[in-house]
Design a protein around this motif. Structure first.
Motif, PDB file in Angstrom:
ATOM      1  N   ALA A   4       0.901  -1.142  -0.050  1.00  0.00           N
ATOM      2  CA  ALA A   4       0.128  -0.209  -0.009  1.00  0.00           C
ATOM      3  C   ALA A   4       0.623   1.302  -0.253  1.00  0.00           C
ATOM      4  O   ALA A   4       0.408   2.521  -0.434  1.00  0.00           O
ATOM      5  CB  ALA A   4      -0.262   0.255   1.098  1.00  0.00           C
ATOM      6  N   GLN A   5       2.111   1.458   0.516  1.00  0.00           N
ATOM      7  CA  GLN A   5       2.882   2.867   0.518  1.00  0.00           C
ATOM      8  C   GLN A   5       3.318   2.794  -0.244  1.00  0.00           C
ATOM      9  O   GLN A   5       3.816   4.167  -0.753  1.00  0.00           O
ATOM     10  CB  GLN A   5       4.519   1.833   0.970  1.00  0.00           C
ATOM     11  N   ALA A   6       3.356   2.129  -1.636  1.00  0.00           N
ATOM     12  CA  ALA A   6       3.719   2.471  -2.860  1.00  0.00           C
ATOM     13  C   ALA A   6       2.526   3.858  -3.839  1.00  0.00           C
ATOM     14  O   ALA A   6       2.386   4.230  -4.601  1.00  0.00           O
ATOM     15  CB  ALA A   6       3.595   0.437  -4.065  1.00  0.00           C
ATOM     16  N   PHE A   7       1.468   3.168  -3.386  1.00  0.00           N
ATOM     17  CA  PHE A   7       0.219   4.022  -3.806  1.00  0.00           C
ATOM     18  C   PHE A   7       0.031   5.104  -3.101  1.00  0.00           C
ATOM     19  O   PHE A   7      -1.402   5.510  -3.095  1.00  0.00           O
ATOM     20  CB  PHE A   7      -1.206   3.037  -3.805  1.00  0.00           C
ATOM     21  N   LYS A   8       0.806   5.350  -2.205  1.00  0.00           N
ATOM     22  CA  LYS A   8       0.160   6.691  -1.234  1.00  0.00           C
ATOM     23  C   LYS A   8       0.862   7.850  -1.530  1.00  0.00           C
ATOM     24  O   LYS A   8       1.950   7.900  -1.793  1.00  0.00           O
ATOM     25  CB  LYS A   8       1.488   6.087   0.341  1.00  0.00           C
ATOM     26  N   HIS A   9       0.197   8.838  -2.168  1.00  0.00           N
ATOM     27  CA  HIS A   9       0.580  10.041  -2.039  1.00  0.00           C
ATOM     28  C   HIS A   9      -0.699  10.840  -1.990  1.00  0.00           C
ATOM     29  O   HIS A   9      -1.381  11.351  -1.023  1.00  0.00           O
ATOM     30  CB  HIS A   9       0.445   9.823  -3.889  1.00  0.00           C
ATOM     31  N   VAL A  10       0.494  12.402  -1.305  1.00  0.00           N
ATOM     32  CA  VAL A  10      -0.330  13.311  -0.128  1.00  0.00           C
ATOM     33  C   VAL A  10      -0.600  12.456   0.848  1.00  0.00           C
ATOM     34  O   VAL A  10      -1.905  13.150   1.132  1.00  0.00           O
ATOM     35  CB  VAL A  10      -0.968  14.237  -0.665  1.00  0.00           C
ATOM     36  N   GLY A  11      -0.182  11.547   1.662  1.00  0.00           N
ATOM     37  CA  GLY A  11      -1.237  10.706   2.353  1.00  0.00           C
ATOM     38  C   GLY A  11      -2.106  10.387   2.305  1.00  0.00           C
ATOM     39  O   GLY A  11      -2.339   9.491   3.369  1.00  0.00           O
ATOM     40  N   PHE A  12      -2.552   9.940   1.581  1.00  0.00           N
ATOM     41  CA  PHE A  12      -4.005   9.127   1.247  1.00  0.00           C
ATOM     42  C   PHE A  12      -3.314   8.172  -0.070  1.00  0.00           C
ATOM     43  O   PHE A  12      -2.514   8.441  -0.776  1.00  0.00           O
ATOM     44  CB  PHE A  12      -4.690  10.100   0.052  1.00  0.00           C
ATOM     45  N   ILE A  13      -4.088   6.697  -0.298  1.00  0.00           N
ATOM     46  CA  ILE A  13      -3.542   5.710  -1.542  1.00  0.00           C
ATOM     47  C   ILE A  13      -4.756   5.646  -1.879  1.00  0.00           C
ATOM     48  O   ILE A  13      -5.950   5.584  -1.744  1.00  0.00           O
ATOM     49  CB  ILE A  13      -4.071   4.175   0.298  1.00  0.00           C
ATOM     50  N   PHE A  14      -3.777   5.712  -2.810  1.00  0.00           N
ATOM     51  CA  PHE A  14      -4.868   6.089  -4.058  1.00  0.00           C
ATOM     52  C   PHE A  14      -4.516   4.630  -5.416  1.00  0.00           C
ATOM     53  O   PHE A  14      -4.145   4.222  -6.088  1.00  0.00           O
ATOM     54  CB  PHE A  14      -3.986   6.977  -5.733  1.00  0.00           C
TER      55      PHE A  14
END
Length: 145
Positions: free
Chosen positions: A123-133
């Motif tokens: 999930a960390q790979a999809f985390k941008h600006v604190g949100f999970i995309f």
């Protein structure tokens, strides 16, 4: 509700509480800035002063390692004159911000941190600006490979 949706919802509410409260509180104190000329101050000027202080704090500290008592008292006097007219609205902003961030620390921040621990490491790979995309379904598919 899926884990990613719960995480993003809690993170969104947390961000809104933290950032939105000072802005809303200052907007509610707007009459201090508009109707009374003795408390009128340029928001852009205060923002500029804040940015300048942040940018030049290192240069200031480098120039005056140990400022004299006169320089220190002069700087404090100038600072106090600049902010004395806006102290009451700023006090309201600080109180409201302390309350909202306290609520955030005890609720939503704790919630999304607990959900984050349950999510797979991918999930960390999809985390941008604190949100999970991404979706929980995609994360489960990646985790099962």
């Amino acid at each position: 509700m899926k884990q990613v949706a719960k995480y993003n919802t809690c993170k969104g509410v947390s961000t809104t509480l933290t950032i939105g409260t000072p802005i809303v509180t200052l907007a509610c104190c707007g009459d201090f800035f508009v109707h009374r000329s003795d408390t009128a101050i340029s928001a852009a000027g205060m923002f500029s002063l804040f940015i300048v202080l942040l940018l030049f704090k290192d240069k200031f500290a480098e120039k005056w390692k140990m400022p004299s008592a006169f320089i220190l008292s002069l700087l404090m006097f100038i600072l106090l004159i600049m902010v004395e007219k806006i102290m009451l609205p700023m006090k309201y902003v600080c109180i409201a911000t302390m309350i909202s961030t306290g609520v955030d620390e005890l609720t939503f921040k704790r919630f999304y941190k607990q959900i984050e621990l349950l999510l797979p490491q991918e999930a960390q790979a999809f985390k941008h600006v604190g949100f999970i995309f991404t979706t929980t379904k995609k994360l489960e598919a990646i985790n099962n490979k």
